[in-house]
Write a protein that holds these residues in place. Structure first.
Motif, PDB file in Angstrom:
ATOM      1  N   PHE A 103       0.836  -1.285  -0.051  1.00 52.66           N
ATOM      2  CA  PHE A 103      -0.029  -0.013   0.075  1.00 52.66           C
ATOM      3  C   PHE A 103       0.851   1.186   0.073  1.00 52.66           C
ATOM      4  CE2 PHE A 103       0.526  -1.154   4.455  1.00 52.66           C
ATOM      5  CZ  PHE A 103       0.955   0.059   5.044  1.00 52.66           C
ATOM      6  N   VAL A 104       2.197   1.080   0.344  1.00 54.19           N
ATOM      7  CA  VAL A 104       3.105   2.294   0.226  1.00 54.19           C
ATOM      8  C   VAL A 104       3.771   2.290  -1.148  1.00 54.19           C
ATOM      9  CG1 VAL A 104       5.103   3.434   1.235  1.00 54.19           C
ATOM     10  CG2 VAL A 104       3.594   2.172   2.484  1.00 54.19           C
ATOM     11  N   PRO A 105       3.250   3.290  -2.023  1.00 56.12           N
ATOM     12  CA  PRO A 105       3.621   3.322  -3.403  1.00 56.12           C
ATOM     13  C   PRO A 105       5.198   3.157  -3.720  1.00 56.12           C
ATOM     14  CG  PRO A 105       2.049   4.819  -3.190  1.00 56.12           C
ATOM     15  CD  PRO A 105       2.259   4.371  -1.879  1.00 56.12           C
ATOM     16  N   GLU A 106       5.722   4.097  -2.876  1.00 56.48           N
ATOM     17  CA  GLU A 106       7.314   4.044  -3.032  1.00 56.48           C
ATOM     18  C   GLU A 106       8.157   3.102  -2.581  1.00 56.48           C
ATOM     19  OE1 GLU A 106       5.475   8.360  -2.343  1.00 56.48           O
ATOM     20  OE2 GLU A 106       5.263   6.189  -1.551  1.00 56.48           O
ATOM     21  N   LEU A 107       7.607   2.309  -2.091  1.00 53.11           N
ATOM     22  CA  LEU A 107       8.271   1.030  -1.272  1.00 53.11           C
ATOM     23  C   LEU A 107       7.660  -0.362  -1.986  1.00 53.11           C
ATOM     24  CD1 LEU A 107       8.445   1.494   2.455  1.00 53.11           C
ATOM     25  CD2 LEU A 107      10.247   1.663   0.824  1.00 53.11           C
ATOM     26  N   ARG A 108       6.702  -0.305  -2.925  1.00 51.12           N
ATOM     27  CA  ARG A 108       6.129  -1.254  -3.559  1.00 51.12           C
ATOM     28  C   ARG A 108       7.307  -1.896  -4.568  1.00 51.12           C
ATOM     29  NH1 ARG A 108       1.707   0.783  -6.361  1.00 51.12           N
ATOM     30  NH2 ARG A 108       0.692   0.976  -4.218  1.00 51.12           N
ATOM     31  N   ALA A 109       8.000  -1.552  -5.283  1.00 52.02           N
ATOM     32  CA  ALA A 109       8.978  -2.130  -6.031  1.00 52.02           C
ATOM     33  C   ALA A 109      10.378  -2.671  -5.157  1.00 52.02           C
ATOM     34  CB  ALA A 109       9.193  -1.117  -7.210  1.00 52.02           C
ATOM     35  N   PRO A 110      11.056  -1.748  -4.343  1.00 53.67           N
ATOM     36  CA  PRO A 110      12.057  -2.206  -3.668  1.00 53.67           C
ATOM     37  C   PRO A 110      11.769  -3.492  -2.805  1.00 53.67           C
ATOM     38  CG  PRO A 110      11.288   0.038  -2.958  1.00 53.67           C
ATOM     39  CD  PRO A 110      10.524  -0.301  -4.315  1.00 53.67           C
TER      40      PRO A 110
END
Length: 319
Positions: A299-306
């Motif tokens: 649900f946290v967009p900035e952490l989705r990929a990492p």
């Protein structure tokens, strides 16, 4: 070799990890244990000349060989589903046998688990998690578990501001309409709101900590991904799960003392993954309020990929 993903039919979080692994050319087998026994055939053997179970599962589209499993991502498997002719005591007996049979066989797999369900079960017990966190050097709120209303009133009455956070101890909500579970949100309670209904079961009351913000910390094999959660909603100030639309996120670093305590905590529970919630007070001190060994993170967009990449690294076996 293959990565086994154990989850239900609708799991967008697992979908992200499966897509990442597939893009890397890693073999992935997605399986919902709830399909057993109606849609899956189980056959496994062991004997005096074999140290491990031989065999696996046969499905309508694909088979699974236990000996080919490299790692397991244990997400959100659904409950076993049975033929409609089975009901009442027969269905409960069949469910227990299915868990012991299929679940027991999967538990014998000597491979990397993220996380093993037994580890999740222990770490998911809130009184155990709080006591262990305190022993590991993490700050936790003053907490009371009781079934006596006078004990609860006295506890809340002695807290700063004479208010507490009431939080359910279990991960499963109460039964609502037609027996469907619903979420039990955290509530802010004063002395006058504590009734004699407290006598009916165990209740958890925690010190209400005025917060500058909350932090969701996700840990994957020691790698830490933290974000501040700011909210403009009155409801979300009490329980952030009630209004995700009001959130704004800000990536942040984890203080050294908190990071050391978190590593000790996860090592104690032998967890390779966890999602943790902290309240940060006006002075900047972090207080652990929840440890979820199988919590959400997408649900946290900035952490989705990492985080997706970190989970895939672990399941693939990348150093």
């Amino acid at each position: 070799m293959t990565v086994l993903v154990l989850t239900g039919p609708k799991d967008a979080t697992a979908d992200l990890v499966i897509a990442e692994l597939t893009g890397r050319g890693v073999s992935v087998h997605r399986l919902d244990p709830g399909e057993f026994p109606e849609s899956l055939i189980l056959a496994a053997r062991i004997g005096p000349r074999r140290a491990n179970w031989d065999g696996g599962l046969r499905g309508s589209h694909r088979d699974l060989d236990f000996g080919r499993i490299h790692s397991v991502y244990y997400r959100r498997p659904s409950e076993h589903r049975f033929h409609p002719d089975l009901s009442g005591d027969d269905a409960r007996w069949a469910a227990a046998e299915a868990r012991a049979g299929l679940g027991g066989l999967l538990a014998t797999l000597e491979c990397a688990w993220l996380n093993h369900p037994k580890r999740n079960a222990v770490a998911g017990v809130k009184p155990v998690a709080l006591a262990t966190a305190a022993r590991c050097g993490l700050s936790i709120p003053e907490t009371l578990i009781t079934n006596h209303p006078d004990e609860a009133r006295a506890f809340v009455g002695n807290l700063p501001g004479r208010v507490a956070a009431y939080k359910a101890l279990g991960t499963q909500g109460a039964s609502g309409i037609d027996g469907e579970p619903y979420a039990l949100w955290t509530s802010k309670v004063g002395v006058a709101e504590i009734t004699d209904a407290v006598r009916l079961t165990a209740h958890q009351f925690q010190e209400w900590i005025p917060k500058a913000y909350e932090v969701r910390l996700t840990v994957v094999a020691g790698r830490m991904f933290a974000t501040k959660i700011h909210t403009s909603s009155e409801a979300a100030l009490i329980d952030i799960r009630t209004d995700y639309d009001s959130h704004t996120y800000e990536l942040c670093e984890v203080p050294c003392g908190v990071a050391s305590g978190v590593r000790r905590l996860l090592d104690t529970f032998r967890l390779r993954y966890a999602a943790m919630d902290f309240v940060v007070d006006q002075s900047g001190e972090w207080h652990l309020i929840d440890l979820n060994p199988n919590g959400q993170w997408a649900f946290v967009p900035e952490l989705r990929a990492p985080i997706t990449q970190a989970l895939a690294d672990l399941l693939e076996g990348t150093p």
